[in-house]
Design a protein around this motif. Structure first.
Motif, PDB file in Angstrom:
ATOM      1  N   MET A   1     -73.006  -9.465  15.363  1.00 33.06           N
ATOM      2  CA  MET A   1     -72.216 -10.069  16.441  1.00 33.06           C
ATOM      3  C   MET A   1     -70.731 -10.089  16.090  1.00 33.06           C
ATOM      4  N   SER A   2     -70.406 -10.294  14.827  1.00 35.90           N
ATOM      5  CA  SER A   2     -69.001 -10.265  14.405  1.00 35.90           C
ATOM      6  C   SER A   2     -68.416  -8.874  14.610  1.00 35.90           C
TER       7      SER A   2
ATOM      8  N   ALA B   1     -64.915 -16.557  21.559  1.00 39.21           N
ATOM      9  CA  ALA B   1     -64.587 -17.963  21.300  1.00 39.21           C
ATOM     10  C   ALA B   1     -65.612 -18.912  21.908  1.00 39.21           C
ATOM     11  N   ALA B   2     -66.408 -18.422  22.865  1.00 41.79           N
ATOM     12  CA  ALA B   2     -67.409 -19.256  23.533  1.00 41.79           C
ATOM     13  C   ALA B   2     -68.817 -19.069  22.958  1.00 41.79           C
ATOM     14  N   ILE B   3     -68.933 -18.300  21.882  1.00 38.78           N
ATOM     15  CA  ILE B   3     -70.212 -18.080  21.201  1.00 38.78           C
ATOM     16  C   ILE B   3     -70.079 -18.665  19.806  1.00 38.78           C
TER      17      ILE B   3
ATOM     18  N   LEU C   1     -67.643 -17.345  17.041  1.00 35.65           N
ATOM     19  CA  LEU C   1     -67.713 -15.924  16.726  1.00 35.65           C
ATOM     20  C   LEU C   1     -66.305 -15.336  16.617  1.00 35.65           C
ATOM     21  N   ALA C   2     -65.391 -15.817  17.424  1.00 33.35           N
ATOM     22  CA  ALA C   2     -64.004 -15.329  17.357  1.00 33.35           C
ATOM     23  C   ALA C   2     -63.422 -15.567  15.966  1.00 33.35           C
TER      24      ALA C   2
ATOM     25  N   PRO D   1     -68.821 -10.707   4.306  1.00 34.10           N
ATOM     26  CA  PRO D   1     -69.401 -10.907   5.609  1.00 34.10           C
ATOM     27  C   PRO D   1     -69.636 -12.379   5.872  1.00 34.10           C
ATOM     28  N   ALA D   2     -69.813 -12.704   7.144  1.00 35.21           N
ATOM     29  CA  ALA D   2     -69.865 -14.079   7.586  1.00 35.21           C
ATOM     30  C   ALA D   2     -70.774 -14.948   6.747  1.00 35.21           C
TER      31      ALA D   2
END
Length: 163
Positions: free
Chosen positions: A14-15, A72-74, A128-129, A156-157
């Protein structure tokens, strides 16, 4: 506590999708190539993330996938839940499960929902943003991202672990 590889890969995928958003048609194969996630796993994740409403898939010429909402909404909690189901630190946090041998006598069980809620809330605070932005070098916060000055996140995240 450790995320499953699938949840970790979902956050990474997703990133990557957020970084590419709008620049090229995204396909599971392209996301797999960019992230190093095996192709079949990337395809499975794209399907799961689309079912969860985080990605929108379109077929045909020029088709592919895109984020269903702005990055930004995830949040991270939504991504994890898309592949793992509801976040539950212990079996007693999972609604409807009654398979713990200590259920009738556990003094801590009533408090686990508070812990579980706090962990989920913390994950929900990470957008996510925020994960899609390249991390600043040590000691050099990005002026354009005030959140990075408070808590830098390395890529990574989530490399398979959560602390």
């Amino acid at each position: 506590m450790r995320l499953s590889n699938l949840a970790d890969y979902a956050v990474v995928l997703m990133s990557a999708a957020a970084r590419q958003c709008g620049s090229v048609p995204l396909h599971a194969a392209l996301l797999a190539e960019q992230t190093g996630i095996p192709g079949p796993t990337a395809q499975k994740l794209v399907s799961s993330l689309a079912r969860a409403g985080l990605l929108v898939a379109s077929r045909g010429s020029g088709g592919g996938v895109r984020l269903a909402r702005p990055a930004a909404a995830i949040n991270v909690a939504e991504i994890i839940e898309a592949v793992e189901g509801p976040i539950a630190l212990t079996a007693c946090c999972d609604d409807g499960r009654h398979d713990c041998g200590f259920e009738g006598s556990c003094q801590v069980q009533p408090h686990f929902s508070v812990v579980n809620t706090a962990v989920r809330a913390a994950l929900a605070e990470i957008s996510l943003a925020r994960l899609a932005v390249a991390p600043a070098r040590a000691g050099h916060a990005r002026e354009s991202d005030p959140a990075s000055a408070r808590t830098p996140i390395a890529a990574p995240a989530f490399a398979g672990t959560m602390s």
